[in-house]
Structures are given as C-alpha cells and as structure tokens.
Write an enzyme that holds these catalytic residues in place. Structure first.
Site, PDB file in Angstrom:
ATOM      1  N   LYS A 143       9.804   2.762  -0.463  1.00 33.96           N
ATOM      2  CA  LYS A 143       8.740   2.681   0.535  1.00 33.96           C
ATOM      3  C   LYS A 143       8.367   4.098   0.960  1.00 33.96           C
ATOM      4  O   LYS A 143       9.221   4.831   1.462  1.00 33.96           O
ATOM      5  CB  LYS A 143       9.268   1.872   1.730  1.00 33.96           C
TER       6      LYS A 143
ATOM      7  N   ASP B 149       1.950 -11.154   6.967  1.00 35.85           N
ATOM      8  CA  ASP B 149       2.387 -10.343   5.823  1.00 35.85           C
ATOM      9  C   ASP B 149       3.732  -9.682   6.095  1.00 35.85           C
ATOM     10  O   ASP B 149       4.313  -9.079   5.203  1.00 35.85           O
ATOM     11  CB  ASP B 149       1.338  -9.271   5.484  1.00 35.85           C
TER      12      ASP B 149
ATOM     13  N   GLY C  75       0.803  -1.209   0.000  1.00 36.52           N
ATOM     14  CA  GLY C  75       0.000   0.000   0.000  1.00 36.52           C
ATOM     15  C   GLY C  75       0.839   1.264   0.000  1.00 36.52           C
ATOM     16  O   GLY C  75       0.376   2.346  -0.331  1.00 36.52           O
ATOM     17  N   ARG C  76       2.086   1.116   0.408  1.00 37.39           N
ATOM     18  CA  ARG C  76       2.965   2.303   0.382  1.00 37.39           C
ATOM     19  C   ARG C  76       4.367   1.904  -0.055  1.00 37.39           C
ATOM     20  O   ARG C  76       5.363   2.452   0.416  1.00 37.39           O
ATOM     21  CB  ARG C  76       3.004   2.981   1.735  1.00 37.39           C
TER      22      ARG C  76
ATOM     23  N   ARG D 282      14.353   0.210   0.057  1.00 39.25           N
ATOM     24  CA  ARG D 282      14.621  -1.060   0.722  1.00 39.25           C
ATOM     25  C   ARG D 282      15.166  -2.059  -0.277  1.00 39.25           C
ATOM     26  O   ARG D 282      14.680  -2.151  -1.410  1.00 39.25           O
ATOM     27  CB  ARG D 282      13.304  -1.553   1.323  1.00 39.25           C
TER      28      ARG D 282
HETATM   29  P1  AMP Z   1       2.481  -2.801   7.968  1.00 37.70           P
HETATM   30  O1  AMP Z   1       1.787  -2.792   9.287  1.00 37.70           O
HETATM   31  O2  AMP Z   1       3.426  -1.664   7.799  1.00 37.70           O
HETATM   32  O3  AMP Z   1       3.106  -4.098   7.668  1.00 37.70           O
HETATM   33  O4  AMP Z   1       1.368  -2.534   6.867  1.00 37.70           O
HETATM   34  C1  AMP Z   1       0.197  -3.324   6.760  1.00 37.70           C
HETATM   35  C2  AMP Z   1      -0.527  -2.994   5.476  1.00 37.70           C
HETATM   36  O5  AMP Z   1      -0.946  -1.623   5.468  1.00 37.70           O
HETATM   37  C3  AMP Z   1       0.272  -3.193   4.215  1.00 37.70           C
HETATM   38  O6  AMP Z   1      -0.573  -3.655   3.228  1.00 37.70           O
HETATM   39  C4  AMP Z   1       0.772  -1.794   3.916  1.00 37.70           C
HETATM   40  O7  AMP Z   1       1.093  -1.625   2.560  1.00 37.70           O
HETATM   41  C5  AMP Z   1      -0.430  -0.950   4.322  1.00 37.70           C
HETATM   42  N1  AMP Z   1      -0.042   0.422   4.667  1.00 37.70           N
HETATM   43  C6  AMP Z   1       0.701   0.807   5.703  1.00 37.70           C
HETATM   44  N2  AMP Z   1       0.866   2.146   5.711  1.00 37.70           N
HETATM   45  C7  AMP Z   1       0.211   2.641   4.644  1.00 37.70           C
HETATM   46  C8  AMP Z   1       0.002   3.947   4.103  1.00 37.70           C
HETATM   47  N3  AMP Z   1       0.526   5.029   4.662  1.00 37.70           N
HETATM   48  N4  AMP Z   1      -0.733   4.043   2.984  1.00 37.70           N
HETATM   49  C9  AMP Z   1      -1.260   2.970   2.406  1.00 37.70           C
HETATM   50  N5  AMP Z   1      -1.103   1.721   2.864  1.00 37.70           N
HETATM   51  C10 AMP Z   1      -0.381   1.531   3.969  1.00 37.70           C
HETATM   52 MG    MG Z   2       4.139  -4.900   6.292  1.00 37.06          MG
END
Ligand code: AMP
Ligand code: MG
Length: 482
Positions: free
Chosen positions: A108, A247, A87-88, A171
């Site tokens: 990222k 994930d 998502g980012r 990354r």
């Molecule tokens: P994480 O907890 O960082 O592993 O992220 C969990 C999910 O949320 C993943 O699919 C990320 O890509 C998405 N995600 C985290 N931060 C963002 C953001 N700022 N914008 C969009 N998607 C996000």
């Molecule tokens: Mg993640």
C-alpha cells in the site's frame, strides 16, 4: 521468499487490472514483522534489511508475484461511486499460511495504478505507521483484522498539504474483497461476474455454505453474521473506524483500512475523530447502524443472483438484512457480559451494562481504564471510583449482580483481565510516535508496537502507556492520509 498461488489473478480480467510495480531507488526498512512472516511460512533466509526494503517497497518484484490492482465500487459517505478500485495498493499475490489459510500480500503506497483517479498512489509516513500500529494492535486484542508485515521508507517525498516522507506498508489480509467489490459488478449489471465473485468468496471464506440449497443467500447471511461480530468487538474496545464506506468493509469480516480510525479515551458514544466526518455519520454509536446499512447495500448488489424474480429476491434478502440487529445485539451482550465478568445470564444484564456505560459517561471516565479497574476487584474499583459518583453508585448494583455468580473472585478476575485491555493504541501515543518519526526518530514507534503486542498484560516498564492523554496531549481530529 514467497510461495505464491494467485487465485484472484485467475478470475476474469474485469476483476482487476494487472500492473508492474516500480518502487523507489533507495528504500529503507522501518519494520519487518518476523512473527507474522513465520506464520505465513515466508522464507526470509539471509535477506538483509536492504533486501527486505526493496521487496516491501515494490522495488524488486518477488518471484511468482502477479501484481494487480483490484476493481471495486463503493458508497462513500452515502454517495455511490461506481468505480474506485485500488488506487494506491497493489496485490502482489496470495500465499497459503502455516494454518492452511490463503492470505493476500498487498503493498500500500507503492505508486499509481489504473484506479488512481488523479491520486499519486503513494502514502505518507504517518498513515503507514498508524496502520502498522493499529492493525497489529487489533490483532493482539483478538479482533479480526488485516495485519502489517512491513513498513518501509521510500526515501521519496509525497506532496500533501505539506511535503512528507513517503512510505509503504505491506498489508496481509484474508482477502481484500469488499462490499464494494460486489457493488462494482452490480452497477454494471453483470450477473455472471456476481456469480463468479460469490462462488470465489464462498470457496475462500465460507465453504460451509457451498452445498446448501441457497448458497448466495447463505453467503449473505454468513457475511452479515461476521460483520455483526466484528462491530460488536469494536464497540467493546472503544474503536472508531472513522470511514465505514462500503469499499472499506471486508466480506471476510476483518477490520480493514485504518485511515482516520481512533480509539476513544473518555466514554462518549457520540465521539467522532475523523476530520472529514463533519456530520458524525461514522461516530462510535452509529457504527452498528452503518454496518447494517452497508450490508443492505451488499444485499441489493446480490439481488440479481438470489432469484429470477426481483420481488422474490427482495423477499429472501430482507429478513437476512434485518437479522443483523439481533445478531449484533447478541454479540454485544455476550462481549460486555464477559467484560463485566458475568458468566451466567440474567434478564437485566443488558440494563446493568447500559447503566454502567451511562455512569462512565456521567463521570467522564476513561472507557478502557474503567473496565480494567473493574477487573482488578472490588477494592481496586472502589479506589478508581472514589471521585466518580455515578460509577460509585453503579458499583453497588454491580456487586449485587456478582453475588449471583458462582465463580470466585480470583477466577473471575483472571477472565476479566483477558478481555479488558490495559493498553489500546491511544491516539495521542500514535501521534507522538508519528511526530517523532517525522523528525527521524523511530524509537517511539517501535516501543508502541512492542507495548501493543501484549495488550492484556500489565507491563511495569510501560505503565505510562495506560494513561489517557493530558489535556495538552489530546488529539481531537484524525485525517485520512490520502
Ligand atoms: P480510502 O478512503 O483510503 O478507503 O480510499 C478511497 C479510494 O481512494 C480508494 O479507491 C483508494 O485506492 C483511493 N486512494 C486513496 N489514496 C490515494 C492516493 N494517494 N492515490 C490514488 N488513489 C488513492
Ligand atoms: Mg479504502
């Protein structure tokens, strides 16, 4: 600059979503990892900082890049989400490094993707600096990890609880395929895609299982073994990942996603830092159990391709998942033996190690400093334990055990110093570096990165960086940074 060879982009289009990168107008470079760039065989030529900032913020698409966001699912705190995805993050492409290893280059924080689910796809400066410091520190500690190639300020704000400066971290990973990537296809009952993904992972990470009679079962076994090793290594340096969702577990066995991660100062197996982990699911002591739970989810995802008959598939997978525990125990014991300087194996070594950790807990001693003091020989350790009664008592047991070792003190000390770090990325130091950076001063960040590049060598000018936080410096909570 890059000689891209984008194998993931050649997989079926259900695996990802192609995208354009559109970076900020005036990004500025925070840090470029020249050593890693060399390792990757990048041709930096006479790029200016401005060129690098443009490249590593997504403002300029490098030649040969085929940007995409990867699809994956995942269990987040035990709850299954069938579609997460990058998502980012955006995968620019893959390069073959100087040791012939294929590596992903990913930005990222460079903006929205198909998988952003309402998020902005951006990253704030704090989490970017944390990921840079900690991932590079893990690498320097000798623990499998994704790496950081660059950090860039976007010059644009991101809106969280507060308005914060936006940043992008580049990354580098052996790959970004996660347990959740398998779950994505399993949830869609797409056995063909599961086979394609497995074949891809075998070719890329586990070629040794390709020609075995049960390649997918052996793939599972191999992934489980690498995770058992990885988590044992975490435990040996006091690392708490903080968000071990499926994930965030790489099938290549690298530490990935440094959101709320932290290193424990004082030894306490129940330690949790992450603000969102109110139940302590991902506490220090729970990490091996959670890793096994995640791997059981991977096994489930693979069931449709392990055998035609589901019962048969379960019968094959079960013992492999159960095998995580003994593998982990063996890596744990091996690593802690080394930390204690034991080169021979005795039956009660495990209990000696456990008693040592219990003594550390009873004395509220710092995990890292205790092991480093132990590495400095018996008189140094006696000085360290002088006001620590439990460790003083344990030292007698330890000395008795050392008497059974063939190695002389000096050789042992050298070996111990190479596995017991002086410097870890202590949470309060990261926090100080982030706070200074938010005020425009990046010098603490640069200094921290330099110190952590040589974690096993005492560096007199950085003696302060060994110390645990003073009471007023303690950081008790960390945040995801999303
Ligand atoms: P994480 O907890 O960082 O592993 O992220 C969990 C999910 O949320 C993943 O699919 C990320 O890509 C998405 N995600 C985290 N931060 C963002 C953001 N700022 N914008 C969009 N998607 C996000
Ligand atoms: Mg993640």
């Amino acid at each position: 600059m890059f000689s891209f060879d984008n194998s993931y982009a050649r997989l079926p289009d259900t695996f990802f979503s192609r995208m354009d990168v559109s970076g900020p107008n005036s990004p500025t470079l925070i840090k470029f990892n020249e050593t890693l760039a060399l390792e990757l065989g990048l041709n930096v030529g006479n790029s200016t900082d401005q060129d690098l900032a443009a490249l590593f913020s997504g403002s300029v698409k490098p030649e040969g890049a085929d940007p995409l966001a990867m699809a994956y699912a995942g269990h987040q705190f035990g709850n299954f989400v069938p579609q997460l995805g990058d998502g980012r993050a955006v995968l620019l492409g893959e390069v073959i490094d100087r040791s012939d290893q294929r590596r992903d280059i990913q930005l990222k924080g460079a903006g929205e993707t198909f998988y952003s689910r309402g998020g902005d796809g951006r990253a704030a400066l704090g989490p970017v600096l944390r990921e840079y410091c900690v991932s590079e520190a893990m690498y320097a500690l000798g623990i499998p990890s994704t790496r950081a190639l660059a950090a860039v300020l976007t010059g644009e704000p991101v809106y969280r609880e507060q308005t914060l400066p936006g940043a992008v971290v580049t990354r580098v990973a052996s790959s970004h395929i996660r347990v959740g990537t398998f779950q994505f296809f399993a949830a869609r009952q797409d056995a063909d895609a599961l086979r394609q993904l497995s074949d891809y992972v075998i070719q890329r990470h586990y070629p040794e299982v390709a020609d075995t009679p049960q390649p997918y079962l052996n793939l599972l076994k191999a992934i489980i073994d690498r995770q058992a090793y990885l988590v044992a290594r975490w435990m040996q340096v006091g690392f708490i990942h903080g968000v071990m969702n499926t994930d965030n577990m790489s099938v290549a066995g690298e530490t990935i996603d440094f959101g709320p991660c932290a290193f424990m100062d004082q030894y306490d197996p129940t330690t949790v830092y992450s603000a969102i982990d109110s139940g302590g699911r991902y506490a220090y002591q729970n990490q091996p159990g959670i890793a096994q739970w995640n791997l059981a989810r991977l096994a489930e995802a693979l069931l449709p391709i392990l055998a035609d008959d589901i019962d048969e598939a379960v019968a094959l997978a079960n013992p492999v998942v159960v095998g995580f525990a003994p593998a982990y125990q063996a890596y744990w014991l091996d690593g802690f033996r080394q930390k204690l300087g034991l080169m021979t194996e005795r039956d009660d070594d495990r209990s000696l190690i456990e008693q040592g950790l219990q003594a550390m807990f009873d004395d509220q001693a710092d995990f890292t400093l205790s092991f480093r003091a132990l590495s400095a020989g018996s008189s140094a350790f006696a000085a360290f334990t002088s006001e620590r009664p439990a460790l003083t008592e344990w030292a007698a047991l330890y000395q008795a055990r050392l008497a059974l070792e063939p190695e002389i003190d000096l050789v042992r000390r050298e070996k111990m110093e190479s596995v017991n770090p002086v410097y870890i990325p202590r949470n309060h130091r990261i926090e100080q570096a982030i706070q200074a950076a938010l005020g425009g001063d990046l010098s603490l960040f640069h200094k921290l990165v330099d110190v952590l590049a040589h974690p096993y060598e005492a560096q007199t000018e950085y003696a302060d960086y060994q110390a645990p936080p003073r009471t007023d410096e303690r950081v008790l909570q960390t945040f995801c940074g999303t």
